[in-house]
Design an enzyme around this catalytic site. Structure first.
Site, PDB file in Angstrom:
ATOM      1  CB  CYS A 292      13.048 -45.990 -19.535  1.00  0.00           C
ATOM      2  SG  CYS A 292      14.102 -45.660 -20.961  1.00  0.00           S
ATOM      3  CG  HIS A 319      15.747 -46.836 -26.115  1.00  0.00           C
ATOM      4  ND1 HIS A 319      14.870 -45.823 -26.432  1.00  0.00           N
ATOM      5  CD2 HIS A 319      15.775 -46.901 -24.759  1.00  0.00           C
ATOM      6  CE1 HIS A 319      14.392 -45.297 -25.323  1.00  0.00           C
ATOM      7  NE2 HIS A 319      14.919 -45.929 -24.291  1.00  0.00           N
TER       8      HIS A 319
END
Length: 486
Positions: A292, A319
């Site tokens: 991602c 994150h």
């Protein structure tokens, strides 16, 4: 407020709402019958509410000199709905804006204009056969991919979710799998109807019949037994990331290709759609959709490198926590990851900075990276600290990235916001894998710091879908064509 002004505002709103409501059925039919995806300046309208359609039109005034009214775009959408077209992404907003405000089209009728702008997809026969798809693993990414595949359901749908493979099979398992697809704490309720067939172990969703297969390894599955042929298996487990491990899927009857939703190791191609998707060859049977974070930063880095040049840089990712971490303190083989994800910021490693070079070799050896996991369930932030090859300004850099997000071949990968109030939860469900936060940009001569938001679940899954389409041989151009060249 005087009565006349109040009445004018109410009439204007009612007009917009009525046009938006007229648009909704046409948007659905275009998608289901012709695989035509309509957007307004990059904002997708598939499944959009009337309010979403109005908001998409209002956003044009932030990007152009004039605002775009729904009554201006409606005649074009109406005309498009009556045409025989091959699958494509059509930006209705850009077409309508150019038609009404570009003097070169002043003498053309709507029909003449569209015949010219959509010439390459008019009357083109779509001979692509439907592609069977299997989800191996049904966690966070697997369920979002299921939603994305199911929303495409229609007679012209080419990607057909035929099965999911999971471990288990205990009593109540099927009901729980269906419930997790139906309800999601981050992404909200499923948009449609879900029922289960307990006798045949299947989920029925919006007309899709999805076989649930219980297996502990790929070798245990015979997909042909379920009528599945030449399938692409999307491995969402992350258990195998090399050629040897993923090749196990190819030994199962009914499988022809494998797509990994994690960074691939060894010689496996890591594909970031929009950057190196043309590296996908017909003979490739195992591919990776990278991570991602790699999908979030690589398109932005490519755009900046092509225009300004990048000499070196450091990528810091903030994150959201993932299933790999512990909910409360417990043993974990990784450093620090054993500490409670819900209570701590956790410094950890990331391979995203070096992984960029697999998709965009021009930056090989130029980037370093680190990561901090934080107590939020979704949406992450990449901070790009870059030393550029030439001096620039904040306005110049931002204006360039804005144009990239609107008018380049990366328009589906790079989004852009000028909001000074945006926060992470505002970006849940964003389909682009990267959103440049222009208000946070810092530039001093050749040094630039660029903040890039990304929905590490939904935005990434949309990228996986694009790689899946490429592996399937599906092609759908974006019209009008890009005007900003990278």
């Amino acid at each position: 407020m005087n009565q006349q002004l109040e009445q004018e505002l109410l009439s204007s709103w009612q007009e917009r709402q009525e046009y938006a409501e007229q648009m909704q059925p046409l948007l659905g039919k275009l998608y289901r019958n012709h695989a035509i995806e309509i957007s307004v300046y990059g904002r997708p309208l598939l499944g959009a509410s009337a309010i979403d359609i109005i908001k998409a039109h209002r956003s044009v005034r932030l990007k152009e000199t004039h605002k775009l009214r729904l009554r201006e775009s409606w005649p074009l959408l109406d005309a498009i709905s009556q045409m025989t077209l091959a699958p494509a992404h059509i930006d209705l907003g850009k077409l309508a804006y150019a038609y009404h405000y570009d003097a070169q089209f002043a003498e053309q009728s709507v029909e003449q204009y569209l015949q010219q702008q959509l010439a390459e997809i008019i009357g083109v026969h779509d001979a692509q056969e439907p592609q069977d798809v299997v989800l191996y693993g049904f966690g966070r990414i697997g369920r979002i991919l299921a939603r994305l595949l199911i929303e495409r359901q229609g007679k012209n749908n080419k990607l057909r979710l035929k099965a999911i493979v999971v471990r288990g099979g205990k009593s109540g398992d099927l009901e729980k799998r269906a419930s997790l697809l139906r309800r999601d704490s981050v992404h909200g309720p499923f948009n449609g109807s879900i029922t289960i067939d307990t006798e045949k172990n299947a989920i029925k969703a919006n007309g899709s019949y999805i076989q649930v297969i219980y297996a502990n390894s790929p070798q245990e599955v015979d997909y042909s037994h379920y009528g599945i042929q030449n399938a692409i298996v999307i491995d969402n487990t992350g258990m195998w990331r090399d050629q040897e491990g993923l090749s196990q899927h190819l030994l199962s009857k009914g499988v022809k290709k494998v797509l990994l939703t994690a960074p691939g190791k060894g010689d496996i191609k890591n594909i970031v759609f929009g950057v190196n998707h043309n590296d996908v060859a017909a003979e490739d049977v195992i591919l990776s959709a990278a991570s991602c974070t790699t999908n979030a930063i690589t398109p932005v880095l490519k755009a900046l490198d092509e225009h300004f040049g990048i000499q070196s840089g450091h990528v810091e990712t903030v994150h959201s926590f993932t299933n790999d971490q512990n909910l409360i303190d417990n043993f974990h083989k990784g450093d620090r990851r054993g500490r409670s994800a819900a209570l701590n910021m956790v410094i950890t490693e990331t391979g995203a900075a070096t992984a960029v070079a697999k998709a965009y070799p021009q930056l090989k050896g130029k980037l370093t990276g680190s990561a901090i996991r934080v107590p939020t369930p979704n949406v992450s932030l990449a901070i790009l600290n870059l030393h550029l090859s030439k001096a620039t300004t904040k306005d110049e850099l931002n204006n360039y990235l804005r144009d990239v997000s609107l008018f380049s071949d990366l328009q589906h990968q790079v989004n852009y916001t000028a909001s000074s109030e945006i926060v992470s939860t505002d970006l849940v469900g964003t389909r682009a894998p990267a959103v440049v936060d222009s208000k946070a940009t810092i530039v001093v001569d050749q040094r630039a710091t660029v903040y890039v938001w990304y929905d590490n679940e939904f935005g990434y899954s949309c990228q996986v879908m694009k790689v899946l389409e490429k592996m399937s041989g599906l092609t759908s151009p974006t019209l009008p064509h890009a005007t900003v060249k990278l």
